[in-house]
Enzyme design. Sequence first.
Site, PDB file in Angstrom:
ATOM      1  N   LYS A 275       0.568  13.125  -6.435  1.00 20.20           N
ATOM      2  CA  LYS A 275       1.643  13.283  -5.452  1.00 20.20           C
ATOM      3  C   LYS A 275       2.464  14.561  -5.721  1.00 20.20           C
ATOM      4  CE  LYS A 275       1.985   8.315  -4.514  1.00 20.20           C
ATOM      5  NZ  LYS A 275       2.925   7.161  -4.299  1.00 20.20           N
TER       6      LYS A 275
ATOM      7  N   TYR B 187       0.589   6.227   5.636  1.00 20.98           N
ATOM      8  CA  TYR B 187       1.405   5.112   5.127  1.00 20.98           C
ATOM      9  C   TYR B 187       1.885   4.187   6.250  1.00 20.98           C
ATOM     10  CZ  TYR B 187       1.485   6.944   0.346  1.00 20.98           C
ATOM     11  OH  TYR B 187       1.130   7.337  -0.927  1.00 20.98           O
TER      12      TYR B 187
ATOM     13  N   PHE C 240      11.970   2.046   2.798  1.00 20.43           N
ATOM     14  CA  PHE C 240      11.757   3.348   2.161  1.00 20.43           C
ATOM     15  C   PHE C 240      10.761   4.223   2.918  1.00 20.43           C
ATOM     16  CE2 PHE C 240       9.003   0.176   0.089  1.00 20.43           C
ATOM     17  CZ  PHE C 240       7.745   0.743   0.285  1.00 20.43           C
TER      18      PHE C 240
ATOM     19  N   ASN D 174       6.241   8.667  -7.819  1.00 21.17           N
ATOM     20  CA  ASN D 174       5.519   7.990  -8.904  1.00 21.17           C
ATOM     21  C   ASN D 174       4.141   8.596  -9.216  1.00 21.17           C
ATOM     22  OD1 ASN D 174       4.268   7.032  -6.657  1.00 21.17           O
ATOM     23  ND2 ASN D 174       4.652   4.859  -7.054  1.00 21.17           N
TER      24      ASN D 174
ATOM     25  N   HIS E 217      -1.251   8.053  -6.267  1.00 22.20           N
ATOM     26  CA  HIS E 217      -1.633   6.951  -5.377  1.00 22.20           C
ATOM     27  C   HIS E 217      -2.961   6.391  -5.852  1.00 22.20           C
ATOM     28  CE1 HIS E 217      -2.595   4.768  -1.674  1.00 22.20           C
ATOM     29  NE2 HIS E 217      -3.819   5.273  -1.792  1.00 22.20           N
TER      30      HIS E 217
ATOM     31  N   GLU F 106      -9.088   5.413   3.487  1.00 23.89           N
ATOM     32  CA  GLU F 106      -8.304   6.536   2.971  1.00 23.89           C
ATOM     33  C   GLU F 106      -9.194   7.737   2.642  1.00 23.89           C
ATOM     34  OE1 GLU F 106      -4.912   3.520   1.124  1.00 23.89           O
ATOM     35  OE2 GLU F 106      -6.123   4.704  -0.262  1.00 23.89           O
TER      36      GLU F 106
HETATM   37  P1  IDP Z   1       1.544   1.387  -4.732  1.00 26.75           P
HETATM   38  O1  IDP Z   1       1.536   2.894  -4.535  1.00 26.75           O
HETATM   39  O2  IDP Z   1       1.703   1.008  -6.181  1.00 26.75           O
HETATM   40  O3  IDP Z   1       0.369   0.705  -4.075  1.00 26.75           O
HETATM   41  P2  IDP Z   1       3.155   0.399  -2.517  1.00 26.75           P
HETATM   42  O4  IDP Z   1       3.996  -0.842  -2.574  1.00 26.75           O
HETATM   43  O5  IDP Z   1       1.889   0.373  -1.727  1.00 26.75           O
HETATM   44  O6  IDP Z   1       2.881   0.848  -4.034  1.00 26.75           O
HETATM   45  O7  IDP Z   1       4.105   1.561  -1.972  1.00 26.75           O
HETATM   46  C1  IDP Z   1       3.548   2.793  -1.562  1.00 26.75           C
HETATM   47  C2  IDP Z   1       4.412   3.913  -2.100  1.00 26.75           C
HETATM   48  O8  IDP Z   1       5.714   3.833  -1.500  1.00 26.75           O
HETATM   49  C3  IDP Z   1       4.707   3.851  -3.609  1.00 26.75           C
HETATM   50  O9  IDP Z   1       3.669   4.370  -4.398  1.00 26.75           O
HETATM   51  C4  IDP Z   1       5.966   4.688  -3.698  1.00 26.75           C
HETATM   52  O10 IDP Z   1       5.691   6.094  -3.640  1.00 26.75           O
HETATM   53  C5  IDP Z   1       6.697   4.274  -2.420  1.00 26.75           C
HETATM   54  N1  IDP Z   1       7.627   3.167  -2.684  1.00 26.75           N
HETATM   55  C6  IDP Z   1       7.328   1.864  -2.948  1.00 26.75           C
HETATM   56  N2  IDP Z   1       8.431   1.113  -3.163  1.00 26.75           N
HETATM   57  C7  IDP Z   1       9.471   1.983  -3.039  1.00 26.75           C
HETATM   58  C8  IDP Z   1      10.912   1.825  -3.138  1.00 26.75           C
HETATM   59  O11 IDP Z   1      11.432   0.731  -3.394  1.00 26.75           O
HETATM   60  N3  IDP Z   1      11.662   2.956  -2.936  1.00 26.75           N
HETATM   61  C9  IDP Z   1      11.104   4.182  -2.648  1.00 26.75           C
HETATM   62  N4  IDP Z   1       9.780   4.351  -2.542  1.00 26.75           N
HETATM   63  C10 IDP Z   1       8.970   3.296  -2.734  1.00 26.75           C
HETATM   64 MG    MG Z   2      -0.158   0.545  -2.087  1.00 26.30          MG
END
Ligand code: IDP
Ligand code: MG
Length: 139
Positions: free
Chosen positions: A11, A51, A59, A114, A117, A128
């Site tokens: 990312k 997304y 978010f 984070n 992905h 994807e």
């Molecule tokens: P994942 O990437 O671990 O599968 P998901 O729940 O699918 O997590 O969420 C997709 C992406 O959305 C996350 O990787 C992160 O970048 C963002 N995200 C998830 N939860 C939050 C939040 O509470 N605040 C801000 N961004 C979030």
């Molecule tokens: Mg996810």
Amino acid sequence: MAGNKTFTMIKPDAVKAGHIGNILQQINLAGFRIAAMKLTQLSPQKAGEFYAIHRERPFYQELVAFMSSGPIVAAILEKDNAVEDFRKLIGATDPSKAEPGTIRARFAKSVGENAVHGSDSDENAHVESTFHFAATEMF
Ligand code: IDP
Ligand code: MG
């Protein structure tokens, strides 16, 4: 039977911080083969489509703005049990909850920014992968 391909993105936070090389090394050392790869930048519209499943989450706007804020590395990775093994390698969404040594524990800044992905199912890995790569770009 579990599939042997998953889709990942390094990312914008991790690309900006100079972590591409270290993350790819950790992925290779964990036994994944790179089947496709490119440095690219998502438009806000493309990030929104990617997304779309999170459209109703609070978010979503922040996520779309972040994911289109700079270049990413998109890649398809191959290994037995790829989806599950890669989710283990990257660790929990929130890096403060990720297992020590996982990619997110090492390189992620926050739950939003984070670092990587990883697809959550074989079906989404396929969707994807074809979102980002033409058949002629997969090896
Ligand atoms: P994942 O990437 O671990 O599968 P998901 O729940 O699918 O997590 O969420 C997709 C992406 O959305 C996350 O990787 C992160 O970048 C963002 N995200 C998830 N939860 C939050 C939040 O509470 N605040 C801000 N961004 C979030
Ligand atoms: Mg996810």
